[in-house]
Each structure stands twice: as structure tokens, then as C-alpha cells.
Design a protein around this motif. Structure first.
Motif, PDB file in Angstrom:
ATOM      1  N   GLU A  53       8.537  47.196  58.914  1.00  0.00           N
ATOM      2  CA  GLU A  53       7.751  46.056  58.924  1.00  0.00           C
ATOM      3  C   GLU A  53       7.610  44.980  58.336  1.00  0.00           C
ATOM      4  OE1 GLU A  53       5.713  45.029  63.088  1.00  0.00           O
ATOM      5  OE2 GLU A  53       5.197  46.700  61.975  1.00  0.00           O
ATOM      6  N   PHE A  54       7.305  44.462  57.504  1.00  0.00           N
ATOM      7  CA  PHE A  54       6.158  43.880  57.201  1.00  0.00           C
ATOM      8  C   PHE A  54       6.641  43.260  55.042  1.00  0.00           C
ATOM      9  CE2 PHE A  54       3.045  44.674  60.090  1.00  0.00           C
ATOM     10  CZ  PHE A  54       2.886  43.151  60.685  1.00  0.00           C
ATOM     11  N   ASP A  55       7.925  44.403  55.115  1.00  0.00           N
ATOM     12  CA  ASP A  55       8.744  43.984  53.742  1.00  0.00           C
ATOM     13  C   ASP A  55       7.663  43.922  52.715  1.00  0.00           C
ATOM     14  OD1 ASP A  55      10.763  43.261  51.815  1.00  0.00           O
ATOM     15  OD2 ASP A  55      10.648  41.351  52.279  1.00  0.00           O
ATOM     16  N   VAL A  56       7.030  45.631  52.842  1.00  0.00           N
ATOM     17  CA  VAL A  56       5.905  45.637  51.857  1.00  0.00           C
ATOM     18  C   VAL A  56       6.756  46.538  50.570  1.00  0.00           C
ATOM     19  CG1 VAL A  56       4.501  47.204  51.316  1.00  0.00           C
ATOM     20  CG2 VAL A  56       3.944  45.362  53.637  1.00  0.00           C
ATOM     21  N   PHE A  57       6.626  46.424  49.348  1.00  0.00           N
ATOM     22  CA  PHE A  57       7.426  47.372  48.744  1.00  0.00           C
ATOM     23  C   PHE A  57       6.259  48.110  47.949  1.00  0.00           C
ATOM     24  CE2 PHE A  57       6.386  43.100  46.391  1.00  0.00           C
ATOM     25  CZ  PHE A  57       5.464  43.430  45.280  1.00  0.00           C
ATOM     26  N   ARG A  58       4.834  47.741  47.648  1.00  0.00           N
ATOM     27  CA  ARG A  58       4.253  49.091  46.844  1.00  0.00           C
ATOM     28  C   ARG A  58       3.015  48.832  48.293  1.00  0.00           C
ATOM     29  NH1 ARG A  58       4.232  48.088  40.682  1.00  0.00           N
ATOM     30  NH2 ARG A  58       6.231  49.001  41.760  1.00  0.00           N
ATOM     31  N   VAL A  59       2.352  49.794  48.138  1.00  0.00           N
ATOM     32  CA  VAL A  59       1.440  50.328  48.161  1.00  0.00           C
ATOM     33  C   VAL A  59       0.100  51.387  47.373  1.00  0.00           C
ATOM     34  CG1 VAL A  59       0.184  51.626  50.523  1.00  0.00           C
ATOM     35  CG2 VAL A  59       2.215  50.330  51.370  1.00  0.00           C
ATOM     36  N   ILE A  60      -0.942  50.352  47.115  1.00  0.00           N
ATOM     37  CA  ILE A  60      -1.847  50.924  46.233  1.00  0.00           C
ATOM     38  C   ILE A  60      -2.527  51.542  46.406  1.00  0.00           C
ATOM     39  CG2 ILE A  60      -3.252  50.545  44.214  1.00  0.00           C
ATOM     40  CD1 ILE A  60      -1.140  49.013  42.771  1.00  0.00           C
ATOM     41  N   TYR A  61      -3.834  52.762  45.911  1.00  0.00           N
ATOM     42  CA  TYR A  61      -5.047  53.484  46.350  1.00  0.00           C
ATOM     43  C   TYR A  61      -5.430  53.309  45.453  1.00  0.00           C
ATOM     44  CZ  TYR A  61      -8.548  56.882  48.252  1.00  0.00           C
ATOM     45  OH  TYR A  61      -9.540  57.369  47.767  1.00  0.00           O
ATOM     46  N   ILE A  62      -6.604  52.503  45.579  1.00  0.00           N
ATOM     47  CA  ILE A  62      -8.187  53.109  44.664  1.00  0.00           C
ATOM     48  C   ILE A  62      -9.235  53.525  44.631  1.00  0.00           C
ATOM     49  CG2 ILE A  62      -9.506  50.987  43.261  1.00  0.00           C
ATOM     50  CD1 ILE A  62      -7.257  49.285  43.752  1.00  0.00           C
TER      51      ILE A  62
END
Length: 70
Positions: free
Chosen positions: A20-29
Motif C-alpha cells: 500500500e505504501f511502497d515500504v521496502f524494509r521494516v526494522i524492529y529495535i
């Protein structure tokens, strides 16, 4: 501090956000304290959400992403 790249196996709704939002990476910290951070990366920038657990951080990051495109 530990850093992990999230996939659709970790959060099933990530795939919907990516398309939907063209997200290429999701990071969890996860920090040493009680703070957890989720970051969405796309062409327009980085959208972060902070919380005491991963679900709260995910909701806040998603809210920031939606608010930017509204």
C-alpha cells in the motif's frame, strides 16, 4: 540493543503495508530498557513508532505513515 528485520512471518499485516505504501524494509529495535521501536522505510523517509511492546510500536509507526500520506 538488538536490531531485527521483520518479515510477513513476524507480523502478517506487514505485506499489506508494504504494497500500500511502497515500504521496502521494516526494522524492529529492542533497547536495554523497556522501549521497543519499529521503523518503516520507503522512498519518502523513515517512519518510526515507539512503545513498551512491539504491537504498540507497530500501531504508532503505522499511524505516522498514514498521517504523512493523508
Amino acid at each position: 540493543m538488538s536490531i531485527t528485520i521483520l518479515t510477513k512471518n513476524d507480523f502478517p499485516s506487514i505485506e499489506k503495508i508494504k504494497t500500500e505504501f511502497d515500504v521496502f524494509r521494516v526494522i524492529y529495535i529492542k533497547t536495554k530498557g523497556k522501549l521497543e521501536i519499529i521503523e518503516f522505510f520507503n522512498k519518502d523517509g523513515v517512519f518510526r513508532g515507539f512503545g513498551r511492546d512491539s504491537k504498540a510500536a507497530y500501531k504508532k509507526a503505522k499511524k505516522a505513515l498514514k498521517k504523512y500520506y493523508k
